[in-house]
Write a protein that holds these residues in place. Structure first.
Motif, PDB file in Angstrom:
ATOM      1  N   UNK A 243       0.772  -1.157   0.100  1.00  0.00           N
ATOM      2  CA  UNK A 243       0.029   0.086   0.167  1.00  0.00           C
ATOM      3  C   UNK A 243       0.871   1.358  -0.069  1.00  0.00           C
ATOM      4  N   UNK A 244       0.821   1.864  -1.019  1.00  0.00           N
ATOM      5  CA  UNK A 244       1.514   3.244  -1.227  1.00  0.00           C
ATOM      6  C   UNK A 244       0.655   4.468  -0.563  1.00  0.00           C
ATOM      7  N   UNK A 245       1.357   5.442   0.097  1.00  0.00           N
ATOM      8  CA  UNK A 245       0.940   6.742   0.615  1.00  0.00           C
ATOM      9  C   UNK A 245       0.217   7.549  -0.481  1.00  0.00           C
ATOM     10  N   UNK A 246      -1.055   7.928   0.081  1.00  0.00           N
ATOM     11  CA  UNK A 246      -1.945   8.822  -0.592  1.00  0.00           C
ATOM     12  C   UNK A 246      -1.403  10.327  -0.524  1.00  0.00           C
ATOM     13  N   UNK A 247      -1.526  11.092  -1.695  1.00  0.00           N
ATOM     14  CA  UNK A 247      -1.093  12.508  -1.491  1.00  0.00           C
ATOM     15  C   UNK A 247      -1.994  13.167  -2.755  1.00  0.00           C
ATOM     16  N   UNK A 248      -1.806  14.318  -2.775  1.00  0.00           N
ATOM     17  CA  UNK A 248      -2.455  15.179  -3.799  1.00  0.00           C
ATOM     18  C   UNK A 248      -2.320  14.886  -5.062  1.00  0.00           C
ATOM     19  N   UNK A 249      -0.992  14.345  -5.285  1.00  0.00           N
ATOM     20  CA  UNK A 249      -0.692  13.540  -6.901  1.00  0.00           C
ATOM     21  C   UNK A 249      -1.272  12.483  -7.383  1.00  0.00           C
ATOM     22  N   UNK A 250      -2.213  11.644  -6.552  1.00  0.00           N
ATOM     23  CA  UNK A 250      -2.372  10.363  -6.577  1.00  0.00           C
ATOM     24  C   UNK A 250      -3.569  10.534  -7.910  1.00  0.00           C
ATOM     25  N   UNK A 251      -4.474  11.585  -7.794  1.00  0.00           N
ATOM     26  CA  UNK A 251      -5.380  11.586  -9.057  1.00  0.00           C
ATOM     27  C   UNK A 251      -4.902  11.398 -10.258  1.00  0.00           C
ATOM     28  N   UNK A 252      -3.835  12.167 -10.429  1.00  0.00           N
ATOM     29  CA  UNK A 252      -3.178  12.469 -11.654  1.00  0.00           C
ATOM     30  C   UNK A 252      -2.232  11.232 -12.140  1.00  0.00           C
ATOM     31  N   UNK A 253      -2.212  10.205 -11.313  1.00  0.00           N
ATOM     32  CA  UNK A 253      -1.750   8.928 -11.662  1.00  0.00           C
ATOM     33  C   UNK A 253      -2.723   8.147 -12.352  1.00  0.00           C
ATOM     34  N   UNK A 254      -3.942   8.480 -12.055  1.00  0.00           N
ATOM     35  CA  UNK A 254      -4.929   7.422 -12.555  1.00  0.00           C
ATOM     36  C   UNK A 254      -5.062   7.824 -13.997  1.00  0.00           C
ATOM     37  N   UNK A 255      -5.824   6.863 -14.922  1.00  0.00           N
ATOM     38  CA  UNK A 255      -5.951   6.944 -16.376  1.00  0.00           C
ATOM     39  C   UNK A 255      -7.581   6.760 -16.510  1.00  0.00           C
ATOM     40  N   UNK A 256      -8.140   7.492 -17.413  1.00  0.00           N
ATOM     41  CA  UNK A 256      -9.372   7.320 -17.838  1.00  0.00           C
ATOM     42  C   UNK A 256      -9.510   7.495 -19.610  1.00  0.00           C
ATOM     43  N   UNK A 257     -10.171   7.144 -20.257  1.00  0.00           N
ATOM     44  CA  UNK A 257     -10.253   7.533 -21.681  1.00  0.00           C
ATOM     45  C   UNK A 257     -10.169   8.723 -22.175  1.00  0.00           C
ATOM     46  N   UNK A 258      -9.807   8.981 -23.329  1.00  0.00           N
ATOM     47  CA  UNK A 258      -9.742  10.320 -23.632  1.00  0.00           C
ATOM     48  C   UNK A 258     -11.135  10.961 -23.660  1.00  0.00           C
ATOM     49  N   UNK A 259     -11.297  12.256 -23.469  1.00  0.00           N
ATOM     50  CA  UNK A 259     -12.591  12.922 -23.168  1.00  0.00           C
ATOM     51  C   UNK A 259     -13.156  12.864 -21.870  1.00  0.00           C
TER      52      UNK A 259
ATOM     53  N   UNK B 229     -21.717  -7.676 -24.044  1.00  0.00           N
ATOM     54  CA  UNK B 229     -20.953  -7.777 -25.475  1.00  0.00           C
ATOM     55  C   UNK B 229     -19.388  -7.952 -25.061  1.00  0.00           C
ATOM     56  N   UNK B 230     -18.865  -7.108 -24.174  1.00  0.00           N
ATOM     57  CA  UNK B 230     -17.496  -6.905 -23.960  1.00  0.00           C
ATOM     58  C   UNK B 230     -17.274  -6.139 -22.641  1.00  0.00           C
ATOM     59  N   UNK B 231     -16.103  -6.362 -22.142  1.00  0.00           N
ATOM     60  CA  UNK B 231     -15.593  -5.648 -20.945  1.00  0.00           C
ATOM     61  C   UNK B 231     -14.136  -5.003 -21.292  1.00  0.00           C
ATOM     62  N   UNK B 232     -14.039  -3.757 -20.698  1.00  0.00           N
ATOM     63  CA  UNK B 232     -12.802  -2.914 -21.115  1.00  0.00           C
ATOM     64  C   UNK B 232     -12.515  -2.097 -19.932  1.00  0.00           C
ATOM     65  N   UNK B 233     -11.312  -1.650 -19.977  1.00  0.00           N
ATOM     66  CA  UNK B 233     -10.780  -0.869 -18.807  1.00  0.00           C
ATOM     67  C   UNK B 233     -11.365   0.545 -18.753  1.00  0.00           C
ATOM     68  N   UNK B 234     -11.768   1.230 -17.880  1.00  0.00           N
ATOM     69  CA  UNK B 234     -12.378   2.568 -17.867  1.00  0.00           C
ATOM     70  C   UNK B 234     -11.368   3.592 -16.839  1.00  0.00           C
ATOM     71  N   UNK B 235     -11.140   3.077 -15.814  1.00  0.00           N
ATOM     72  CA  UNK B 235     -10.377   3.577 -14.751  1.00  0.00           C
ATOM     73  C   UNK B 235      -9.174   2.796 -14.199  1.00  0.00           C
ATOM     74  N   UNK B 236      -7.975   3.030 -14.591  1.00  0.00           N
ATOM     75  CA  UNK B 236      -6.908   2.480 -14.103  1.00  0.00           C
ATOM     76  C   UNK B 236      -5.858   3.334 -13.569  1.00  0.00           C
ATOM     77  N   UNK B 237      -4.724   2.561 -12.941  1.00  0.00           N
ATOM     78  CA  UNK B 237      -3.679   3.273 -12.390  1.00  0.00           C
ATOM     79  C   UNK B 237      -3.468   3.105 -10.864  1.00  0.00           C
ATOM     80  N   UNK B 238      -4.768   2.505 -10.222  1.00  0.00           N
ATOM     81  CA  UNK B 238      -4.451   2.205  -8.897  1.00  0.00           C
ATOM     82  C   UNK B 238      -3.026   1.388  -8.595  1.00  0.00           C
ATOM     83  N   UNK B 239      -2.970   0.439  -9.508  1.00  0.00           N
ATOM     84  CA  UNK B 239      -1.891  -0.683  -9.487  1.00  0.00           C
ATOM     85  C   UNK B 239      -0.697   0.019 -10.272  1.00  0.00           C
TER      86      UNK B 239
END
Length: 407
Positions: free
Chosen positions: A52-68, A358-368
């Protein structure tokens, strides 16, 4: 980092009479068990716990969502937020299982992040499930279902217990609940164990009951631990994500997306995936072989990577997300502990064509982290705000994120 190997055993008893009787119509004409099936293989699995890594204000910026889309912090420092629900006035409610309470998150200036947190209920041991229906808050602990009127601005009326005798929890105490399009209350009840024949027929089921909690029925069974569930918008098509059993290797059994139908049996503990026999169960569902029993069960609509741990599920009705997201589902995958390489730790999108997934795809990643050795959180709760943005709760870092469309 801590990695260790551990073997576990499970109860060894025959399937309960209720489980077999429920399948007798489908099994009509099948011969009783004959030749013995091969002996079960030994348990197979690895405990792997990313740091478990420390949480800080930079963490939301490490998370990835689709374009848009953008992801920002909605609220932090919340402890252990689990399941989320939104009231008619936009107040966000979150259960906290570890502290046995419910909090309200208020965005009083409507700027896209909560500026006030209020505890609205406490003394609720193992509270997990939450939903709002017609201005009434419904809560589920491991044994009880409670209701309270919403008063607005993060306040509720007096809690009233409408059910106090849900089955014993055991290994899976995290009940969830929702009101269906038919006006009935649906409640998930997990199994007490990893893989055994539960003696209480209400374990490993979804229950259905009137809103007063009286006269409940077993709506569907053979569901090891279905926490996330919901209806395709505008229909009565009910889907739920079920957790597969542990200690069967890295890649089996898969997590299952099931179309939940009244009276159906989904096979656990004897079967998984496409009616596949679980070879690790050492005995037979008397008087039938496992293979014949499994042939009469209902197969999943889709499967997903084993051990990903699906939690809350939410169908999107957002007018602010791109149109092709409407009617699709989001599922929070909290992440594995029983796999040599971590899986999950993300939010996925389940694409639907009408009422068919019909399919499963990533939406919000970067926690790992990229190397899989560290985590910035574990997503659990999902909710849709009145503006159509998506909230994602993390019960490990105590944070709720907001995902919004930028176009």
């Amino acid at each position: 980092m801590h990695v260790r190997r551990e073997k576990r055993s499970w109860m060894r008893r025959g399937v309960g009479a209720g489980a077999v009787l429920a399948l007798l119509p489908a099994l009509a004409g099948l011969a009783p068990a004959g030749a013995a099936e091969p002996p079960p293989p030994p348990p197979d699995g690895t405990i792997f716990e990313p740091e478990r890594l420390p949480y800080g204000p930079e963490v939301p910026g490490k998370l990835t969502v689709p374009a848009g889309f953008t992801v920002t912090e909605y609220a932090a420092g919340l402890g252990n937020p689990r399941i989320l629900a939104v009231g008619p006035d936009g107040t966000v409610y979150a259960t906290r299982r570890q502290t046995g309470d419910v909090i309200a998150l208020l965005d009083t200036d409507r700027d896209g992040d909560a500026d006030r947190t209020v505890r609205v209920a406490h003394g609720l041991k193992r509270v997990n499930g939450i939903t709002v229906h017609e201005n009434v808050l419904y809560l589920a602990t491991d044994k009880k279902i409670l209701t309270a009127p919403l008063r607005g601005a993060g306040t509720i009326g007096r809690l009233r217990t409408i059910v106090d005798d849900l089955p014993d929890a055991g290994q899976h105490p995290n009940r969830t609940l929702a009101v269906g399009p038919d006006g009935y209350l649906y409640v998930t009840v997990g199994s007490t164990c990893n893989a055994c024949d539960d003696t209480n027929p209400e374990n490993a089921t979804i229950l259905r009951m009137p809103l007063d909690g009286k006269g409940r029925i077993i709506y569907a069974k053979g569901l090891r631990n279905t926490i996330g569930f919901g209806w395709v918008p505008g229909t009565r098509a009910l889907y739920g994500m079920d957790h597969g059993s542990d200690w069967r290797g890295d890649d089996q059994p898969p997590e299952e997306l099931n179309r939940i139908e009244r009276g159906a049996n989904y096979g656990w503990p004897w079967c998984f995936a496409d009616k596949q026999v679980d070879p690790y169960i050492p005995n037979q569902p008397t008087p039938f072989t496992k293979s014949r029993f499994c042939a009469a069960t209902k197969a999943p609509a889709l499967t997903y990577q084993a051990h990903s741990a699906p939690l809350q599920m939410l169908f999107s009705t957002s007018a602010s997300f791109p149109r092709d997201y409407r009617g699709d589902a989001f599922v929070a995958m909290r992440g594995s502990w029983n796999r040599s390489q971590p899986a999950g730790y993300k939010v996925v999108r389940v694409r639907f064509d009408g009422t068919t997934p019909v399919a499963v795809e990533d939406f919000l990643t970067g926690f790992l982290t990229a190397d899989g050795t560290g985590v910035y959180g574990r997503p659990v709760g999902l909710a849709q705000l009145p503006d159509g943005s998506l909230l994602v709760g993390d019960d490990t870092m105590g944070t709720v994120y907001r995902v919004a469309a930028t176009r």
